[in-house]
Motif scaffolding. Structure first.
Motif, PDB file in Angstrom:
ATOM      1  N   SER A   1      31.892  39.158  33.951  1.00  0.00           N
ATOM      2  CA  SER A   1      33.262  39.198  34.433  1.00  0.00           C
ATOM      3  C   SER A   1      33.360  38.345  35.677  1.00  0.00           C
ATOM      4  N   LEU A   2      34.011  37.217  35.555  1.00  0.00           N
ATOM      5  CA  LEU A   2      34.061  36.244  36.630  1.00  0.00           C
ATOM      6  C   LEU A   2      35.303  36.471  37.486  1.00  0.00           C
ATOM      7  N   VAL A   3      35.318  35.824  38.623  1.00  0.00           N
ATOM      8  CA  VAL A   3      36.531  35.892  39.434  1.00  0.00           C
ATOM      9  C   VAL A   3      37.546  34.882  38.913  1.00  0.00           C
TER      10      VAL A   3
ATOM     11  N   THR B   1      35.018  46.232  41.126  1.00  0.00           N
ATOM     12  CA  THR B   1      35.914  46.970  40.231  1.00  0.00           C
ATOM     13  C   THR B   1      35.611  46.672  38.765  1.00  0.00           C
ATOM     14  N   HIS B   2      35.065  45.477  38.480  1.00  0.00           N
ATOM     15  CA  HIS B   2      34.699  45.171  37.090  1.00  0.00           C
ATOM     16  C   HIS B   2      33.710  46.196  36.521  1.00  0.00           C
ATOM     17  N   GLY B   3      32.917  46.783  37.384  1.00  0.00           N
ATOM     18  CA  GLY B   3      31.990  47.815  36.920  1.00  0.00           C
ATOM     19  C   GLY B   3      32.727  49.041  36.404  1.00  0.00           C
TER      20      GLY B   3
ATOM     21  N   GLY C   1      41.063  43.620  32.007  1.00  0.00           N
ATOM     22  CA  GLY C   1      39.939  43.856  32.923  1.00  0.00           C
ATOM     23  C   GLY C   1      40.115  43.092  34.228  1.00  0.00           C
ATOM     24  N   GLU C   2      40.576  41.846  34.124  1.00  0.00           N
ATOM     25  CA  GLU C   2      40.762  41.027  35.320  1.00  0.00           C
ATOM     26  C   GLU C   2      41.918  41.551  36.172  1.00  0.00           C
ATOM     27  N   ASP C   3      42.995  41.977  35.507  1.00  0.00           N
ATOM     28  CA  ASP C   3      44.155  42.480  36.248  1.00  0.00           C
ATOM     29  C   ASP C   3      43.807  43.784  36.970  1.00  0.00           C
TER      30      ASP C   3
HETATM   31 ZN   LIG Z   1      36.868  38.949  37.209  1.00  0.00          ZN
END
Ligand SMILES: [Zn+2]
Length: 698
Positions: free
Chosen positions: A10-12, A538-540, A595-597
């Motif tokens: 999960s990237l920024v 938070t991606h975790g 997931g990103e939001d």
């Molecule tokens: Zn991300």
């Protein structure tokens, strides 16, 4: 030409692409370093300095309560038109561009120096070989000949497997992806992984959608494939027919492929099986020969991301003629190698993928491409030189400290959550405390000493570096997981969370001004870098990451009720972003960006809490006409300043799990009452949601 990563990161942000030379006032942020190892005239490269909160980048004629993104970034957008060789242009992209200029200095120095150490020798010679354009030009399509002959020499479909194994090792993308990955049930062990693949267009949806634009893209694609066949010597008439064949095979594979939204569900891409099961699933492919030719250590278990895809591949192996398979393989060989061949190949590749699909006007100059190839292929060699000069221990200590504060804020938020039971909270805290923080660069550098780099053989260097990397991946099979490893190189301007490692990773490149700025007050630094750290953390705990436990195993640690509560709270975010328009009539696919939001919102909330706590005993003052709280939010917004091309937005609407920049800012602040208070926004302003509609997940 690197094989597709089999595990999900999960990237920024999705991709940062290189750009034209940045014109910036410069004062050095580089640290003093040892004198250059030779006495020639040599100018130490420096990174230009841009502050992390830049009032010039704002547009104060815009009401922050109406459109906070344009208020914070309007000046930047006006002053930073998209350079012709870029598909988009952003603060991140510009910093990456600065890094490329800087790395070029390191590489030129490494290429020219006498008495070089082994690292300088490798990166210097690789770069020099890549920059020798006349030599590359002179070879034309010649470097492809032996592999084209091998494809032509196939006697039956069974022989495809060992040949594809060899081409996969050399980095060519075709049929499917392969490598090693962590066992989803026991993250301490590495197993073989197989993944769907084999397509030439950026996503399976390009083959299945029936709207006019999608049909037009497929038409252009076939023309592009035809031209590639002509470049490897086919007459136009057979090249056209061959291109149709490629589209036909790829369409069948695309239809059997999982969508990007489906792939966000870890259970949909986890199908552990024994080797015998694989033989039963796809008997027409000679797996024994494939793994033998790949030199994979003996193994029992593997993971197949999409059995339906391999079943279809198996059916295609039966129904498609050997002649058509040769056609398919010839195209994918040429396509994978095009960037490393003569200008005819490079230009055709650019013309379709970057110009037509993504809107770039010009090819990047050769030096930029060469610097990126070094970063891609010998990244931890190049990274050593980069961090020595840009990432002093104080910077590592300061950013690690901020990371620990953000984690403390997360612990506090978890304890305060009103929708989670104490039992699940305990599990969440356990996972949080198990996260490994990786800051700047690896503790142990990758050893490339077995890669033979030859100063007058660019193409061979690329092949050997790819083979090294792909062997390295396969050699992990059956061995304990190396949790110290990085999936990004130090100069990368990006960050990631890896759910199976349960680690957050911040390369040195993303901890430079104008992102992390040691000269700036805390407010914009927490707003900017703090939010990025919070985002990865938070991606975790997003819809994907939450399904992995503290060890990185795919294991459910949620009560049924708490899981239902999570879905309900996250759906608030999904519904909000579904209303946003990406470009023209295309709305966000907010199940893809969920997931990103969720990470964007959670990350900013965590950064705010951490900042308030860090500065609680300090007397904060206004600056640049902004209160400390306003500085936090403007600092936050200015990481995302960006200009986009419509073509690129169209591609990203399908492929990019991140929302467009504007919504990554405005979509977050509407859910933070602290924002409305900081800017004295009236109720009913576009940036202020009614209290009962505010989304809160973490
Ligand atoms: Zn991300």
């Amino acid at each position: 030409m690197r094989l597709k990563a089999l595990f999900s990161l999960s990237l920024v942000l999705a991709v940062v692409s290189a750009t034209a030379l940045a014109q910036q006032p410069s004062s050095s942020t580089a640290t003093p370093s040892a004198a250059p190892p030779h006495t020639q005239m040599y100018v130490e490269p420096v990174l230009p300095y841009t502050p992390s909160l830049d009032v010039q980048s704002m547009d104060r004629s815009v009401d922050p309560c109406v459109d906070f993104y344009t208020y914070s970034c309007g000046g930047w957008m006006k002053d930073n038109p998209i350079p012709p060789d870029q598909t988009s242009w952003s603060v991140y992209g510009k910093l990456y561009e600065d890094n490329l200029v800087y790395l070029r200095g390191i590489l030129q120095e490494a290429a020219a120096a006498k008495d070089r150490d082994p690292v300088s020798l490798r990166i210097g010679d690789y770069y020099a070989a890549c920059m020798d354009e006349p030599a590359v030009e002179k070879l034309g399509a010649q470097p492809l000949q032996s592999d084209l002959q091998a494809i032509e020499g196939l006697q039956n479909v069974k022989q495809i497997a060992p040949l594809v194994a060899r081409l996969h090792l050399a980095g060519d993308a075709m049929l499917f992806g392969s490598g090693s990955e962590q066992d989803p049930d026991n993250s301490d062990v590495m197993i073989v992984g197989l993944g769907q693949g084999g397509l030439g267009l950026p996503d399976r949806d390009y083959y299945t959608k029936q709207d006019a634009k999608s049909k037009e893209i497929r038409q252009h694609y076939v023309q592009h494939v035809q031209k590639m066949f002509e470049l490897i010597g086919d007459p136009p008439a057979t090249a056209k027919q061959a291109a149709d064949t490629v589209l036909q095979i790829e369409t069948a594979l695309a239809k059997a492929s999982l969508t990007r939204v489906e792939r966000r569900d870890p259970y949909k891409v986890t199908h552990k099986m024994k080797v015998a099961d694989l033989h039963a699933l796809a008997p027409n492919f000679d797996w024994t020969a494939y793994f033998a030719a790949s030199s994979v250590p003996a193994f029992d278990n593997l993971n197949v991301d999409s059995p339906a895809f391999f079943k279809e591949l198996n059916a295609q192996l039966n129904s498609v003629s050997l002649a058509d398979w040769k056609t398919y393989l010839r195209y994918h060989l040429a396509n994978s190698r095009a960037p490393f061949l003569s200008s005819a190949f490079v230009n055709e590749n650019f013309g379709f993928y970057r110009q037509y699909l993504r809107g770039a006007k010009e090819l990047q100059p050769r030096w930029k491409r060469c610097v990126q190839y070094v970063d891609d292929q010998l990244g931890e060699d190049l990274g050593q030189a980069y961090v020595r000069k840009t990432f002093p221990p104080q910077l590592k200590a300061a950013t690690l400290k901020m990371t620990l504060q953000i984690e403390d804020a997360m612990a506090l938020r978890i304890q305060q959550l009103d929708w989670m039971s104490p039992a699940t909270k305990q599990q969440a805290l356990n996972k949080l405390h198990s996260i490994r923080n990786k800051i700047g660069y690896p503790d142990k550098w990758r050893d490339y000493s077995s890669v033979k780099i030859v100063r007058d053989d660019f193409y061979g260097n690329v092949e050997r570096a790819e083979e090294f990397e792909n062997h390295r991946e396969f050699n992990k099979v059956g061995k304990p997981t190396d949790r110290s490893e990085w999936a990004m190189t130090p100069p990368t301007v990006n960050a990631y969370y890896n759910p199976q490692m349960n680690d957050i990773n911040f390369p040195a490149g993303v901890l430079q001004p104008p992102l992390y700025d040691a000269k700036m007050d805390d407010a914009p630094n927490y707003g900017n870098t703090g939010s990025t750290i919070g985002h990865e953390l938070t991606h975790g705990f997003d819809d994907e990451g939450r399904q992995y436990d503290a060890k990185g195993n795919l294991a459910n640690w949620w009560t049924k009720q708490d899981a239902a509560q999570f879905v309900k709270h996250a759906d608030c975010v999904v519904d909000q972003y579904a209303k946003y328009v990406v470009v023209d009539d295309i709305r966000e696919n907010s199940k893809l960006t969920e997931g990103e939001d969720v990470a964007d919102l959670g990350g900013t909330v965590l950064a705010y809490v951490a900042w308030k706590n860090a500065d609680k005993d300090m007397q904060l003052t206004n600056s640049d006409g902004l209160t400390p709280d306003q500085r936090f939010f403007v600092g936050f917004a200015q990481w995302a300043c960006e200009n986009d091309r419509p073509e690129d937005l169209r591609e990203r609407a399908i492929t990019d799990p991140h929302s467009p920049a504007k919504y990554r800012i405005n979509g977050v602040v509407v859910n933070m009452p602290e924002f409305g208070a900081a800017f004295h926004c009236k109720a009913g302003s576009p940036m202020v949601k009614p209290a009962d509609q505010v989304c809160k997940v973490w």
